[in-house]
Scaffold this motif. Structure first.
Motif, PDB file in Angstrom:
ATOM      1  N   ILE A   1       0.849  -1.202   0.000  1.00  0.00           N
ATOM      2  CA  ILE A   1       0.000   0.000   0.000  1.00  0.00           C
ATOM      3  C   ILE A   1       0.880   1.246   0.000  1.00  0.00           C
ATOM      4  O   ILE A   1       0.640   2.196  -0.748  1.00  0.00           O
ATOM      5  CB  ILE A   1      -0.967  -0.016   1.209  1.00  0.00           C
ATOM      6  N   GLU A   2       1.922   1.209   0.822  1.00  0.00           N
ATOM      7  CA  GLU A   2       2.804   2.386   0.905  1.00  0.00           C
ATOM      8  C   GLU A   2       3.481   2.639  -0.437  1.00  0.00           C
ATOM      9  O   GLU A   2       3.562   3.762  -0.907  1.00  0.00           O
ATOM     10  CB  GLU A   2       3.845   2.185   2.006  1.00  0.00           C
ATOM     11  N   SER A   3       3.931   1.572  -1.109  1.00  0.00           N
ATOM     12  CA  SER A   3       4.675   1.832  -2.355  1.00  0.00           C
ATOM     13  C   SER A   3       3.735   2.211  -3.504  1.00  0.00           C
ATOM     14  O   SER A   3       4.116   2.972  -4.393  1.00  0.00           O
ATOM     15  CB  SER A   3       5.590   0.672  -2.690  1.00  0.00           C
ATOM     16  N   ILE A   4       2.509   1.731  -3.491  1.00  0.00           N
ATOM     17  CA  ILE A   4       1.562   2.148  -4.559  1.00  0.00           C
ATOM     18  C   ILE A   4       1.012   3.543  -4.237  1.00  0.00           C
ATOM     19  O   ILE A   4       0.733   4.353  -5.132  1.00  0.00           O
ATOM     20  CB  ILE A   4       0.403   1.119  -4.674  1.00  0.00           C
ATOM     21  N   GLY A   5       0.865   3.828  -2.947  1.00  0.00           N
ATOM     22  CA  GLY A   5       0.305   5.128  -2.517  1.00  0.00           C
ATOM     23  C   GLY A   5      -1.110   4.921  -1.993  1.00  0.00           C
ATOM     24  O   GLY A   5      -1.937   4.292  -2.666  1.00  0.00           O
ATOM     25  N   ALA A   6      -1.374   5.462  -0.796  1.00  0.00           N
ATOM     26  CA  ALA A   6      -2.671   5.210  -0.144  1.00  0.00           C
ATOM     27  C   ALA A   6      -3.839   5.706  -1.006  1.00  0.00           C
ATOM     28  O   ALA A   6      -4.885   5.048  -1.094  1.00  0.00           O
ATOM     29  CB  ALA A   6      -2.700   5.869   1.226  1.00  0.00           C
ATOM     30  N   GLU A   7      -3.674   6.868  -1.657  1.00  0.00           N
ATOM     31  CA  GLU A   7      -4.819   7.390  -2.421  1.00  0.00           C
ATOM     32  C   GLU A   7      -5.121   6.500  -3.636  1.00  0.00           C
ATOM     33  O   GLU A   7      -6.283   6.198  -3.927  1.00  0.00           O
ATOM     34  CB  GLU A   7      -4.587   8.827  -2.874  1.00  0.00           C
ATOM     35  N   ALA A   8      -4.048   6.057  -4.325  1.00  0.00           N
ATOM     36  CA  ALA A   8      -4.264   5.174  -5.489  1.00  0.00           C
ATOM     37  C   ALA A   8      -4.926   3.871  -5.037  1.00  0.00           C
ATOM     38  O   ALA A   8      -5.841   3.355  -5.688  1.00  0.00           O
ATOM     39  CB  ALA A   8      -2.935   4.883  -6.183  1.00  0.00           C
ATOM     40  N   VAL A   9      -4.486   3.342  -3.892  1.00  0.00           N
ATOM     41  CA  VAL A   9      -5.073   2.098  -3.383  1.00  0.00           C
ATOM     42  C   VAL A   9      -6.534   2.328  -3.004  1.00  0.00           C
ATOM     43  O   VAL A   9      -7.411   1.505  -3.302  1.00  0.00           O
ATOM     44  CB  VAL A   9      -4.257   1.562  -2.173  1.00  0.00           C
ATOM     45  N   ALA A  10      -6.800   3.459  -2.359  1.00  0.00           N
ATOM     46  CA  ALA A  10      -8.188   3.758  -1.957  1.00  0.00           C
ATOM     47  C   ALA A  10      -9.093   3.841  -3.194  1.00  0.00           C
ATOM     48  O   ALA A  10     -10.221   3.342  -3.187  1.00  0.00           O
ATOM     49  CB  ALA A  10      -8.228   5.067  -1.175  1.00  0.00           C
ATOM     50  N   ARG A  11      -8.597   4.434  -4.252  1.00  0.00           N
ATOM     51  CA  ARG A  11      -9.396   4.526  -5.500  1.00  0.00           C
ATOM     52  C   ARG A  11      -9.679   3.127  -6.048  1.00  0.00           C
ATOM     53  O   ARG A  11     -10.782   2.811  -6.455  1.00  0.00           O
ATOM     54  CB  ARG A  11      -8.647   5.323  -6.577  1.00  0.00           C
ATOM     55  N   ILE A  12      -8.619   2.292  -6.111  1.00  0.00           N
ATOM     56  CA  ILE A  12      -8.766   0.929  -6.662  1.00  0.00           C
ATOM     57  C   ILE A  12      -9.799   0.147  -5.855  1.00  0.00           C
ATOM     58  O   ILE A  12     -10.728  -0.463  -6.382  1.00  0.00           O
ATOM     59  CB  ILE A  12      -7.399   0.191  -6.644  1.00  0.00           C
ATOM     60  N   VAL A  13      -9.645   0.201  -4.555  1.00  0.00           N
ATOM     61  CA  VAL A  13     -10.460  -0.656  -3.694  1.00  0.00           C
ATOM     62  C   VAL A  13     -11.911  -0.155  -3.653  1.00  0.00           C
ATOM     63  O   VAL A  13     -12.861  -0.952  -3.653  1.00  0.00           O
ATOM     64  CB  VAL A  13      -9.760  -0.751  -2.310  1.00  0.00           C
ATOM     65  N   MET A  14     -12.109   1.144  -3.665  1.00  0.00           N
ATOM     66  CA  MET A  14     -13.486   1.651  -3.612  1.00  0.00           C
ATOM     67  C   MET A  14     -14.195   1.461  -4.960  1.00  0.00           C
ATOM     68  O   MET A  14     -15.411   1.242  -4.994  1.00  0.00           O
ATOM     69  CB  MET A  14     -13.515   3.123  -3.188  1.00  0.00           C
ATOM     70  N   ALA A  15     -13.450   1.498  -6.075  1.00  0.00           N
ATOM     71  CA  ALA A  15     -14.074   1.192  -7.380  1.00  0.00           C
ATOM     72  C   ALA A  15     -14.589  -0.237  -7.377  1.00  0.00           C
ATOM     73  O   ALA A  15     -15.687  -0.541  -7.863  1.00  0.00           O
ATOM     74  CB  ALA A  15     -13.065   1.398  -8.510  1.00  0.00           C
ATOM     75  N   GLU A  16     -13.816  -1.119  -6.798  1.00  0.00           N
ATOM     76  CA  GLU A  16     -14.214  -2.530  -6.711  1.00  0.00           C
ATOM     77  C   GLU A  16     -15.433  -2.688  -5.795  1.00  0.00           C
ATOM     78  O   GLU A  16     -16.385  -3.405  -6.121  1.00  0.00           O
ATOM     79  CB  GLU A  16     -13.015  -3.320  -6.174  1.00  0.00           C
ATOM     80  N   VAL A  17     -15.420  -1.988  -4.664  1.00  0.00           N
ATOM     81  CA  VAL A  17     -16.539  -2.077  -3.709  1.00  0.00           C
ATOM     82  C   VAL A  17     -17.830  -1.594  -4.368  1.00  0.00           C
ATOM     83  O   VAL A  17     -18.880  -2.240  -4.264  1.00  0.00           O
ATOM     84  CB  VAL A  17     -16.219  -1.239  -2.442  1.00  0.00           C
ATOM     85  N   VAL A  18     -17.753  -0.492  -5.084  1.00  0.00           N
ATOM     86  CA  VAL A  18     -18.943   0.073  -5.728  1.00  0.00           C
ATOM     87  C   VAL A  18     -19.477  -0.880  -6.797  1.00  0.00           C
ATOM     88  O   VAL A  18     -20.681  -1.112  -6.915  1.00  0.00           O
ATOM     89  CB  VAL A  18     -18.598   1.456  -6.343  1.00  0.00           C
ATOM     90  N   ASP A  19     -18.557  -1.485  -7.573  1.00  0.00           N
ATOM     91  CA  ASP A  19     -18.983  -2.424  -8.619  1.00  0.00           C
ATOM     92  C   ASP A  19     -19.722  -3.607  -8.006  1.00  0.00           C
ATOM     93  O   ASP A  19     -20.785  -4.001  -8.450  1.00  0.00           O
ATOM     94  CB  ASP A  19     -17.766  -2.888  -9.423  1.00  0.00           C
ATOM     95  N   ARG A  20     -19.140  -4.180  -6.973  1.00  0.00           N
ATOM     96  CA  ARG A  20     -19.747  -5.372  -6.360  1.00  0.00           C
ATOM     97  C   ARG A  20     -21.026  -5.051  -5.617  1.00  0.00           C
ATOM     98  O   ARG A  20     -21.928  -5.881  -5.540  1.00  0.00           O
ATOM     99  CB  ARG A  20     -18.784  -5.982  -5.345  1.00  0.00           C
ATOM    100  N   ALA A  21     -21.094  -3.867  -4.994  1.00  0.00           N
ATOM    101  CA  ALA A  21     -22.242  -3.553  -4.132  1.00  0.00           C
ATOM    102  C   ALA A  21     -23.525  -3.449  -4.948  1.00  0.00           C
ATOM    103  O   ALA A  21     -24.609  -3.695  -4.431  1.00  0.00           O
ATOM    104  CB  ALA A  21     -21.986  -2.262  -3.372  1.00  0.00           C
ATOM    105  N   ASP A  22     -23.413  -3.093  -6.234  1.00  0.00           N
ATOM    106  CA  ASP A  22     -24.569  -3.078  -7.135  1.00  0.00           C
ATOM    107  C   ASP A  22     -25.734  -2.318  -6.484  1.00  0.00           C
ATOM    108  O   ASP A  22     -26.714  -2.921  -6.050  1.00  0.00           O
ATOM    109  CB  ASP A  22     -24.953  -4.539  -7.454  1.00  0.00           C
ATOM    110  N   LEU A  23     -25.606  -0.986  -6.429  1.00  0.00           N
ATOM    111  CA  LEU A  23     -26.589  -0.173  -5.704  1.00  0.00           C
ATOM    112  C   LEU A  23     -27.845   0.148  -6.517  1.00  0.00           C
ATOM    113  O   LEU A  23     -28.642   0.988  -6.106  1.00  0.00           O
ATOM    114  CB  LEU A  23     -25.934   1.130  -5.232  1.00  0.00           C
ATOM    115  N   ARG A  24     -28.016  -0.571  -7.673  1.00  0.00           N
ATOM    116  CA  ARG A  24     -29.246  -0.329  -8.436  1.00  0.00           C
ATOM    117  C   ARG A  24     -30.451  -0.598  -7.540  1.00  0.00           C
ATOM    118  O   ARG A  24     -30.460  -1.567  -6.783  1.00  0.00           O
ATOM    119  CB  ARG A  24     -29.315  -1.251  -9.656  1.00  0.00           C
ATOM    120  N   GLY A  25     -31.461   0.246  -7.651  1.00  0.00           N
ATOM    121  CA  GLY A  25     -32.678   0.052  -6.848  1.00  0.00           C
ATOM    122  C   GLY A  25     -32.588   0.685  -5.464  1.00  0.00           C
ATOM    123  O   GLY A  25     -33.581   0.746  -4.749  1.00  0.00           O
TER     124      GLY A  25
END
Ligand SMILES: C[S@@+](CC[C@H](N)C(=O)[O-])C[C@H]1O[C@@H](n2cnc3c(N)ncnc32)[C@H](O)[C@@H]1O
Length: 375
Positions: free
Chosen positions: A27-51
């Motif tokens: 995480i430190e070498s990739i950068g916390a903000e880049a990791v946060a973006r990656i992980v939250m994009a994945e969370v949003v995709d899986r969460a499927d908030l339609r409806g």
């Protein structure tokens, strides 16, 4: 060559299967903000908030000494995850604070590795009578977001089929067979290729089954191949390539992009000659322990697809071709057999209605003792 973003995701997936120290270093070498973006994009995709109703949720992701704040925003026009601004952070319905290491491990880690030990969840003004309805509306979307971190292996393949719009469930009844073979390996960092993206001539349509695989296999790199250029359907962890499955040259180029494969699924043209070319070209790129799947084998009996309605064992048809490999499972027992390249490389073959699974691996268990009478 892998892009930087793809490389970062692969690195996080592998680190999420290692100890906290290794993951924190990645995480430190990739950068916390880049990791946060990656992980939250994945969370949003899986969460499927339609409806779900409109909602804004702040994720305050802690690393040693810092907090990276991301806002998940669901409005009428879609769902986004973006770095917080002061104004956006002040209008959220809920705030989730958690260690970034823990969130990455939940999202990209193996089954059972996740934890919510460091999580604190706060609803906005839940005590105020005037705002009571607002947090209550947020309960369901926040549950889905947190489930996608805490329970990535909870949803069945049939459910992902329905949610992603794939015809593998309903029109076909494939998930029961897929889960029998794939459930034990669901949490591995696999590389998967599916031939046939869907949507036919429209470059912007299709991708249903690829999105389904991406959600079913939370740690996998997913590749799709179609004769029509559908590369615009690529998203993080899902790469769409263009090529013709009847061309060995195209398929060799595809393998250069994917690297060694763990799962190959042929759901492309369903023309027997194409199925056979794809198998010959792609099977060598499958790792030992890998699985090769051919769908829609009913076309083997249909002349329109190069099949034969009355000659079930003709090796120019896809079923005839597959059946000819069956005897190879027992190659060590058959005197005078002309060896086939797949004899010692296929460990198992499983046939179901309209589909077949071939397991790659060393098939050299040894024949029966020579003194045993064969005639
Ligand atoms: C049945 S659809 C795939 C459906 C998708 N796998 C799913 O389950 O959602 C078949 C796709 O194969 C593609 N296709 C047809 N001929 C092909 C070929 N020779 N090489 C690669 N793709 C091909 C079509 O463009 C179409 O999008």
């Amino acid at each position: 060559m892998r892009s930087r973003a793809v490389g970062d995701i692969e690195r996080l997936v592998h680190a999420a299967g290692a100890g906290d120290g290794v993951l924190a270093e990645s995480i430190e070498s990739i950068g916390a903000e880049a990791v946060a973006r990656i992980v939250m994009a994945e969370v949003v995709d899986r969460a499927d908030l339609r409806g779900c109703p409109p909602v804004a949720v702040s994720f305050r992701l802690r690393t040693e000494g810092t907090i990276t704040e991301m806002i998940v925003d669901k409005s009428g026009s879609g769902v986004t995850a973006h770095p917080a601004t002061a104004a956006a952070a002040s209008r959220t319905d809920a705030t989730v604070e958690q260690s970034l290491v823990e969130v990455v491990r939940g999202v990209f880690g193996p089954r059972g590795a996740g934890s919510s030990a460091t999580r604190v969840l706060r609803w906005r003004d839940i005590d105020g009578p005037e705002s009571f309805g607002r947090p209550a509306l947020a309960f369901e979307p926040v549950r889905r977001l947190l489930d996608s971190i805490d329970r990535p292996y909870h949803t069945s393949l049939a459910e992902w089929c329905v949610r992603s719009g794939s015809d593998k469930w309903g029109v076909h009844q494939y998930p029961q067979h897929y889960e029998r073979h794939f459930d034990p390996i669901r949490d591995r960092p696999l590389t998967i290729l599916e031939i046939g993206v869907g949507g036919y001539d429209d470059p912007h349509r299709g991708g249903e089954s690829l999105r389904m695989w991406k959600r079913y296999f939370p740690r996998a790199a997913i590749f799709g191949l179609d004769i029509v250029d559908k590369t615009a359907l690529s998203t993080p962890r899902l790469t769409v390539l263009q090529g013709d499955q009847s061309s060995a040259t195209d398929l060799e180029r595809v393998v250069r992009a994917t690297g060694p494969l763990d799962i190959i699924i042929d759901d492309g043209s369903h023309i027997s000659a194409h199925v056979i070319t794809a198998f010959h070209t792609l099977f060598p790129a499958l790792r030992d322990g890998g699985v090769y799947v051919v769908e829609d084998l009913q076309t083997s009996y249909w002349p329109h697809f190069g099949g034969k309605s009355g000659a079930y064992n003709d090796i120019s048809t896809s079923m005839g071709f597959l059946k000819a490999m069956l005897d190879g499972l027992n190659h060590e027992e058959i005197d005078g057999r002309e060896p086939a390249p797949t004899d010692a490389a296929i460990k198992g073959m499983h046939f179901y209605h309209n589909m077949a699974f071939l397991e790659k691996g060393e098939n050299r268990d040894g024949g029966a003792p020579s003194w045993l009478s064969r005639i």
